[in-house]
Motif scaffolding. Structure first.
Motif, short mmCIF file in Angstrom:
data_model
loop_
_atom_site.label_atom_id
_atom_site.label_comp_id
_atom_site.label_asym_id
_atom_site.label_seq_id
_atom_site.Cartn_x
_atom_site.Cartn_y
_atom_site.Cartn_z
N SER A 144 0.84 -1.19 0.00
CA SER A 144 0.00 0.00 0.00
C SER A 144 0.88 1.23 0.00
CB SER A 144 -0.89 0.02 1.24
OG SER A 144 -1.54 1.28 1.37
N GLU A 145 0.38 2.31 -0.62
CA GLU A 145 1.12 3.58 -0.56
C GLU A 145 1.22 4.07 0.88
OE1 GLU A 145 -0.92 6.50 -2.82
OE2 GLU A 145 -2.75 6.47 -1.58
N LEU A 146 0.35 3.56 1.77
CA LEU A 146 0.43 3.94 3.18
C LEU A 146 1.70 3.39 3.84
CD1 LEU A 146 -3.29 3.43 4.23
CD2 LEU A 146 -2.11 5.59 3.77
N GLY A 147 2.36 2.44 3.18
CA GLY A 147 3.63 1.92 3.67
C GLY A 147 4.82 2.70 3.18
N SER A 148 4.60 3.75 2.40
CA SER A 148 5.68 4.59 1.90
C SER A 148 6.15 5.54 3.00
CB SER A 148 5.22 5.38 0.68
OG SER A 148 6.16 6.39 0.35
N ALA A 166 7.19 -2.73 6.34
CA ALA A 166 7.96 -3.97 6.58
C ALA A 166 7.78 -4.94 5.42
CB ALA A 166 7.52 -4.61 7.89
N LEU A 167 6.58 -5.03 4.86
CA LEU A 167 6.36 -5.89 3.71
C LEU A 167 7.20 -5.44 2.51
CD1 LEU A 167 4.83 -8.21 2.31
CD2 LEU A 167 3.02 -6.56 1.77
N ASN A 168 7.35 -4.13 2.35
CA ASN A 168 8.19 -3.63 1.26
C ASN A 168 9.64 -4.10 1.43
OD1 ASN A 168 5.97 -2.38 0.17
ND2 ASN A 168 6.53 -0.32 0.82
N MET A 169 10.14 -4.06 2.66
CA MET A 169 11.50 -4.57 2.89
C MET A 169 11.55 -6.07 2.64
SD MET A 169 14.67 -4.34 3.66
CE MET A 169 15.06 -2.75 4.41
N ALA A 170 10.53 -6.78 3.08
CA ALA A 170 10.48 -8.23 2.82
C ALA A 170 10.51 -8.51 1.33
CB ALA A 170 9.22 -8.82 3.46
N HIS A 232 -0.59 0.90 -12.12
CA HIS A 232 -0.28 1.23 -13.52
C HIS A 232 1.18 0.90 -13.86
CE1 HIS A 232 -4.14 3.18 -13.53
NE2 HIS A 232 -3.77 4.00 -12.57
N GLY A 233 1.92 0.37 -12.88
CA GLY A 233 3.31 0.01 -13.11
C GLY A 233 4.30 1.13 -12.83
N ALA A 234 3.81 2.26 -12.30
CA ALA A 234 4.69 3.38 -11.97
C ALA A 234 5.33 3.15 -10.61
CB ALA A 234 3.90 4.69 -11.97
N PRO A 235 6.61 3.52 -10.46
CA PRO A 235 7.29 3.32 -9.17
C PRO A 235 6.75 4.25 -8.09
CG PRO A 235 8.71 4.51 -10.68
CD PRO A 235 7.51 4.08 -11.48
N LEU A 236 6.71 3.75 -6.87
CA LEU A 236 6.30 4.55 -5.71
C LEU A 236 7.51 4.78 -4.82
CD1 LEU A 236 2.93 2.75 -4.89
CD2 LEU A 236 3.19 5.13 -5.65
N PRO A 237 7.54 5.89 -4.10
CA PRO A 237 8.68 6.16 -3.19
C PRO A 237 8.65 5.23 -1.99
CG PRO A 237 7.00 7.85 -2.93
CD PRO A 237 6.56 7.01 -4.08
N TRP A 238 9.83 4.81 -1.57
CA TRP A 238 9.93 3.97 -0.39
C TRP A 238 9.64 4.80 0.87
CZ3 TRP A 238 9.94 -0.93 -1.42
CH2 TRP A 238 10.57 -1.42 -2.57
#
Length: 238
Positions: A144-148, A166-170, A232-238
């Motif tokens: 989710s973008e809420l994890g950014s 944490a899921l993004n790091m995983a 849409h395949g666009a990158p999101l900020p970490w």
């Protein structure tokens, strides 16, 4: 890009919402699907699909937050897939959002439940299923973008946000671990979806989100592994 069919796919949290829509669309395009949820006996819509797609949908119990439940799934899968079959796609969709959290009132149990369901569970499940994943397969982690961290501008949904970060790091760690087998692992933001979690005021219908995400998954190559992308395949900020 149209993937070869039929593929063997596994979708967690498949009894409703986005997970159920993933199952519908994968079946509709000819794939074979293992759909998991905590209480299959109550998953009426999912069980109805088994009659519509005989032999191509198997519903199995899984509580992604419980290691014993994960181990049982790993034992059962070869019986369902066949001894030589491998999973071409794993969609880690199961998740939980605790609403109404306020600073000073966030409970340890809430944080623990969010982390076990949204981050630790998908990581450990992917690790356990790694021997059953096909070389060149794909793992999609529903983030989710809420994890950014960069995108956070207010105190809201803390346990959900922490667990999705944490899921993004995983996702990155799994991408590195599975790279030598050509397995692509991505974290995906589905948008604000009209589900029980997203609410009726959300912007995106589940069928539109699932279709868009499947297009992103189909296009994802080695260079995308470990990335955080929107529908849409666009990158999101970490």
């Amino acid at each position: 890009m149209t993937p070869p069919s039929p593929r063997h796919c596994l979708v967690t949290g498949a009894n409703r919402g986005l997970g159920l829509e993933f199952v519908r669309q994968l079946l509709d395009r000819g794939d074979r699907v293992v759909a998991t949820c905590r209480q299959p006996g109550r998953a009426n819509a999912l069980n109805q699909l088994t009659g519509e797609y005989p032999g191509r949908l198997h519903v199995l119990p899984l509580d992604v937050a419980e290691p014993k439940s994960q181990a049982e799934l790993v034992r059962e899968l070869p019986l369902v897939l066949g001894d030589d079959a491998r999973l071409d796609l794993l969609v880690n969709n199961a998740g939980v959002l605790h609403s109404g959290e306020r600073f000073g009132k966030v409970a340890a149990a809430t944080l623990d439940d969010s982390l076990r369901t949204n981050a630790t569970g998908p990581f450990l499940l992917t690790q356990s299923l790694a021997p059953l994943l096909a070389d060149g397969g794909k793992v999609a982690n529903l983030s989710s973008e809420l994890g950014s961290i960069a995108g956070k501008d207010a105190f809201r949904t803390p346990s959900y946000s922490i667990s999705k970060a944490a899921l993004n790091m995983a996702t990155v760690l799994l991408a590195r671990a599975l790279a030598e087998r050509g397995i692509v692992v991505v974290a995906l933001h589905p948008g604000w979806v009209q589900t029980d979690m997203g609410g009726s005021g959300a912007e995106v219908a589940p069928e539109d989100s699932a279709a868009a995400l499947l297009r992103v998954i189909d296009r994802a190559g080695d260079g995308d592994s470990g990335r955080f992308l929107d529908r849409h395949g666009a990158p999101l900020p970490w």
